[in-house]
Design an enzyme around this catalytic site. Sequence first.
Site, short mmCIF file in Angstrom:
data_model
loop_
_atom_site.label_atom_id
_atom_site.label_comp_id
_atom_site.label_asym_id
_atom_site.label_seq_id
_atom_site.Cartn_x
_atom_site.Cartn_y
_atom_site.Cartn_z
N CYS A 1 0.84 -1.20 0.00
CA CYS A 1 0.00 0.00 0.00
C CYS A 1 0.88 1.26 0.00
O CYS A 1 1.54 1.54 -0.97
CB CYS A 1 -0.98 -0.04 1.17
SG CYS A 1 -2.33 1.16 1.04
N HIS B 1 -3.48 -5.62 -0.27
CA HIS B 1 -3.05 -5.99 1.08
C HIS B 1 -3.00 -7.51 1.21
O HIS B 1 -4.03 -8.14 1.48
CB HIS B 1 -4.02 -5.41 2.12
CG HIS B 1 -3.94 -3.94 2.27
ND1 HIS B 1 -3.13 -3.33 3.20
CD2 HIS B 1 -4.57 -2.94 1.61
CE1 HIS B 1 -3.27 -2.02 3.10
NE2 HIS B 1 -4.13 -1.75 2.15
N GLU C 1 -1.87 -9.18 3.65
CA GLU C 1 -2.17 -9.55 5.04
C GLU C 1 -3.66 -9.57 5.32
O GLU C 1 -4.09 -10.06 6.37
CB GLU C 1 -1.44 -8.60 6.00
CG GLU C 1 -2.06 -7.23 6.17
CD GLU C 1 -1.81 -6.26 5.02
OE1 GLU C 1 -2.20 -5.09 5.16
OE2 GLU C 1 -1.22 -6.66 4.00
#
Length: 202
Positions: free
Chosen positions: A80, A185, A187
């Site tokens: 990001c 993202h 994660e």
Amino acid sequence: MELGVINYGGGNLRSLVRALEFLGVQPRNVSKPEDFEGLTHLAFPGQGSFGDSMRNMEERGLVEPLKEWLEADKPFFGICIGYQLLFEGSEESPETPGLGILEGKVERFPADMGLKVPHMGWNTAQPTDPADPIWKDLEPDPYFYFVHSFYPHPLDSDVIASTTDYGFPFASSVRKGNLFATQFHPEKSQHTGLQLLKNFLQ
């Protein structure tokens, strides 16, 4: 392996740390220049504005050691804002220069296309080189989670590792040597994101 996670005072570090711990890695917090010592891998996650993030990095003395790391082509995973800061600048903060590791600017999704901004939710990434080990054991055109209003526009198309279509194709990830960075993202992308992180660590 010694992996550090850059802590520049922004958000979303904990999500990445939890994902890495799930993969059996205990990352080290990197919030000052001396924290780079002994690291073999580096991750830069986060959320926030381009300008504020660069200012926070400057205040903590992290810009120069990070540039040295990247110029030495050591393993790096940007996420990001950790992706966007690699470029020369951003329409979000025109007065603030980026790290300048990659040529190009970060642009805002155009207002005249009827797109919902921010681009938020699940979307596919189309790898430019599916044989690259970074995409190992992933489905073709894997789905990842996005939330962003700006996207990098690399001048060198050779660094684009994947594209994503949101009104038009944009560079959703880049790869240059041991540098890999994503607008999405991993994660927050469940099994697919964990596999991508695992591929980077290996």
